[in-house]
Scaffold this motif. Structure first.
Motif, PDB file in Angstrom:
ATOM      1  N   LYS A 186       0.934  -1.263   0.016  1.00 19.89           N
ATOM      2  CA  LYS A 186      -0.066   0.029   0.000  1.00 19.89           C
ATOM      3  C   LYS A 186       1.076   1.274  -0.035  1.00 19.89           C
ATOM      4  O   LYS A 186       0.429   2.346  -0.242  1.00 19.89           O
ATOM      5  N   ILE A 187       2.262   1.144   0.188  1.00 22.34           N
ATOM      6  CA  ILE A 187       2.984   2.391   0.094  1.00 22.34           C
ATOM      7  C   ILE A 187       3.354   2.465  -1.375  1.00 22.34           C
ATOM      8  O   ILE A 187       3.215   1.771  -2.114  1.00 22.34           O
ATOM      9  N   PRO A 188       3.313   3.785  -1.752  1.00 21.74           N
ATOM     10  CA  PRO A 188       3.332   4.167  -3.277  1.00 21.74           C
ATOM     11  C   PRO A 188       4.820   3.527  -3.502  1.00 21.74           C
ATOM     12  O   PRO A 188       5.450   3.575  -2.952  1.00 21.74           O
ATOM     13  N   SER A 189       4.532   2.986  -4.859  1.00 20.28           N
ATOM     14  CA  SER A 189       5.700   2.183  -5.305  1.00 20.28           C
ATOM     15  C   SER A 189       7.042   3.000  -5.548  1.00 20.28           C
ATOM     16  O   SER A 189       8.096   2.373  -5.114  1.00 20.28           O
ATOM     17  N   TYR A 190       6.719   4.155  -5.730  1.00 19.99           N
ATOM     18  CA  TYR A 190       8.165   5.111  -5.899  1.00 19.99           C
ATOM     19  C   TYR A 190       8.708   5.410  -4.395  1.00 19.99           C
ATOM     20  O   TYR A 190       9.758   6.159  -4.465  1.00 19.99           O
ATOM     21  N   GLN A 191       8.047   5.158  -3.399  1.00 17.23           N
ATOM     22  CA  GLN A 191       8.567   5.228  -1.994  1.00 17.23           C
ATOM     23  C   GLN A 191       8.886   3.871  -1.353  1.00 17.23           C
ATOM     24  O   GLN A 191       9.531   3.953  -0.154  1.00 17.23           O
ATOM     25  N   ARG A 192       8.372   2.816  -1.725  1.00 16.02           N
ATOM     26  CA  ARG A 192       8.431   1.657  -1.032  1.00 16.02           C
ATOM     27  C   ARG A 192       9.871   1.122  -0.558  1.00 16.02           C
ATOM     28  O   ARG A 192      10.247   0.982   0.552  1.00 16.02           O
ATOM     29  N   SER A 193      11.014   1.296  -1.481  1.00 17.03           N
ATOM     30  CA  SER A 193      12.146   0.947  -1.114  1.00 17.03           C
ATOM     31  C   SER A 193      12.604   2.089  -0.131  1.00 17.03           C
ATOM     32  O   SER A 193      13.173   1.458   0.796  1.00 17.03           O
TER      33      SER A 193
ATOM     34  N   VAL B 246       4.397   0.812  11.975  1.00 18.39           N
ATOM     35  CA  VAL B 246       5.183   1.589  11.785  1.00 18.39           C
ATOM     36  C   VAL B 246       4.630   3.025  11.207  1.00 18.39           C
ATOM     37  O   VAL B 246       3.572   2.963  10.501  1.00 18.39           O
ATOM     38  N   ILE B 247       4.771   4.094  12.010  1.00 19.80           N
ATOM     39  CA  ILE B 247       4.409   5.379  11.553  1.00 19.80           C
ATOM     40  C   ILE B 247       5.772   6.139  10.810  1.00 19.80           C
ATOM     41  O   ILE B 247       6.933   5.947  11.286  1.00 19.80           O
ATOM     42  N   PHE B 248       5.490   6.598   9.612  1.00 21.31           N
ATOM     43  CA  PHE B 248       6.296   7.190   8.773  1.00 21.31           C
ATOM     44  C   PHE B 248       5.994   8.725   8.711  1.00 21.31           C
ATOM     45  O   PHE B 248       4.608   9.125   8.896  1.00 21.31           O
ATOM     46  N   ASP B 249       7.106   9.637   8.635  1.00 21.41           N
ATOM     47  CA  ASP B 249       6.753  10.964   8.216  1.00 21.41           C
ATOM     48  C   ASP B 249       6.509  11.126   6.509  1.00 21.41           C
ATOM     49  O   ASP B 249       6.318  10.215   5.920  1.00 21.41           O
ATOM     50  N   SER B 250       6.237  12.412   6.255  1.00 21.76           N
ATOM     51  CA  SER B 250       6.164  12.482   4.793  1.00 21.76           C
ATOM     52  C   SER B 250       6.996  11.979   3.925  1.00 21.76           C
ATOM     53  O   SER B 250       6.712  12.127   2.550  1.00 21.76           O
ATOM     54  N   LYS B 251       8.345  12.102   4.495  1.00 21.61           N
ATOM     55  CA  LYS B 251       9.267  11.557   3.344  1.00 21.61           C
ATOM     56  C   LYS B 251       9.633  10.055   3.439  1.00 21.61           C
ATOM     57  O   LYS B 251      10.699   9.663   2.972  1.00 21.61           O
ATOM     58  N   PHE B 252       8.864   9.421   4.021  1.00 16.49           N
ATOM     59  CA  PHE B 252       8.686   7.817   4.401  1.00 16.49           C
ATOM     60  C   PHE B 252       9.900   7.368   5.303  1.00 16.49           C
ATOM     61  O   PHE B 252      10.618   6.319   5.006  1.00 16.49           O
ATOM     62  N   ASN B 253      10.531   8.361   6.165  1.00 17.56           N
ATOM     63  CA  ASN B 253      11.345   8.017   7.154  1.00 17.56           C
ATOM     64  C   ASN B 253      10.377   7.482   8.441  1.00 17.56           C
ATOM     65  O   ASN B 253       9.261   7.922   8.787  1.00 17.56           O
ATOM     66  N   VAL B 254      11.109   6.540   9.164  1.00 16.92           N
ATOM     67  CA  VAL B 254      10.385   6.023  10.317  1.00 16.92           C
ATOM     68  C   VAL B 254      10.209   7.158  11.452  1.00 16.92           C
ATOM     69  O   VAL B 254      11.474   7.605  12.020  1.00 16.92           O
ATOM     70  N   LYS B 255       9.110   7.270  11.923  1.00 17.13           N
ATOM     71  CA  LYS B 255       8.858   8.402  13.074  1.00 17.13           C
ATOM     72  C   LYS B 255       8.765   7.331  14.308  1.00 17.13           C
ATOM     73  O   LYS B 255       9.084   7.722  15.512  1.00 17.13           O
ATOM     74  N   ALA B 256       7.978   6.200  14.489  1.00 17.40           N
ATOM     75  CA  ALA B 256       7.715   5.567  15.403  1.00 17.40           C
ATOM     76  C   ALA B 256       7.368   4.232  14.952  1.00 17.40           C
ATOM     77  O   ALA B 256       7.022   3.875  14.045  1.00 17.40           O
ATOM     78  N   ILE B 257       7.495   3.182  16.103  1.00 17.90           N
ATOM     79  CA  ILE B 257       7.174   1.758  15.839  1.00 17.90           C
ATOM     80  C   ILE B 257       6.296   1.617  17.047  1.00 17.90           C
ATOM     81  O   ILE B 257       6.638   1.939  18.120  1.00 17.90           O
TER      82      ILE B 257
END
Length: 139
Positions: free
Chosen positions: A14-21, A109-120
């Motif tokens: 469900k993560i946009p394919s361009y940001q999944r990696s 996992v909670i991500f920020d708008s740039k798909f960095n992990v903010k919290a688990i």
């Protein structure tokens, strides 16, 4: 506990394919730090002190999950003997232990708008165990 602003996903697909990696690399980076943390020096370490029961708990959890998913809470599973053998059988040895989440999946996992992990989140199964169990469950 406090509120963490961000975005969550029910599955990696469900993560946009361009940001999944990028997102998955961020998760693996955080897990690497978590698993390498020297928990022995932590002040509050009671949940992480012993890894003795880790494998028995893993087998019990997976047996329950398997029965519910495959048999809809029907206890007539033909896998009962297999799980019983797993509990009695060989457990991995010589592996390092570390803090494990115990339910490591992308929906925790909670991500920020740039798909960095903010919290688990959802640490109810967190314990001292085999870090590879988190990696395997994430996959």
């Amino acid at each position: 506990m406090e509120y963490v602003e961000g975005q969550t996903f029910i599955a990696a697909g469900k993560i946009p394919s361009y940001q999944r990696s990028k997102a998955l690399q961020s998760v693996m980076g955080v897990l690497s730090k978590l698993h390498g943390y020297q928990w022995e020096s932590a002040r509050k370490k009671s949940a992480f002190e012993s890894s003795e029961a880790f494998w028995d708990e893993q087998v019990t959890t997976w047996k329950s999950n398997w029965s519910q998913d495959v048999y809809g809470n029907d206890s007539r599973s033909d896998t009962s003997q297999l799980f019983s053998q797993m509990k009695r059988g060989r457990k991995p040895s010589g592996r390092s232990t570390g803090i494990t989440h115990g339910d490591m999946n992308i929906s925790n996992v909670i991500f920020d708008s740039k798909f960095n992990v903010k919290a688990i989140v959802d640490w109810k199964y967190g314990k001292n165990g085999d870090p590879m169990s988190d990696v395997a469950y994430l996959m």
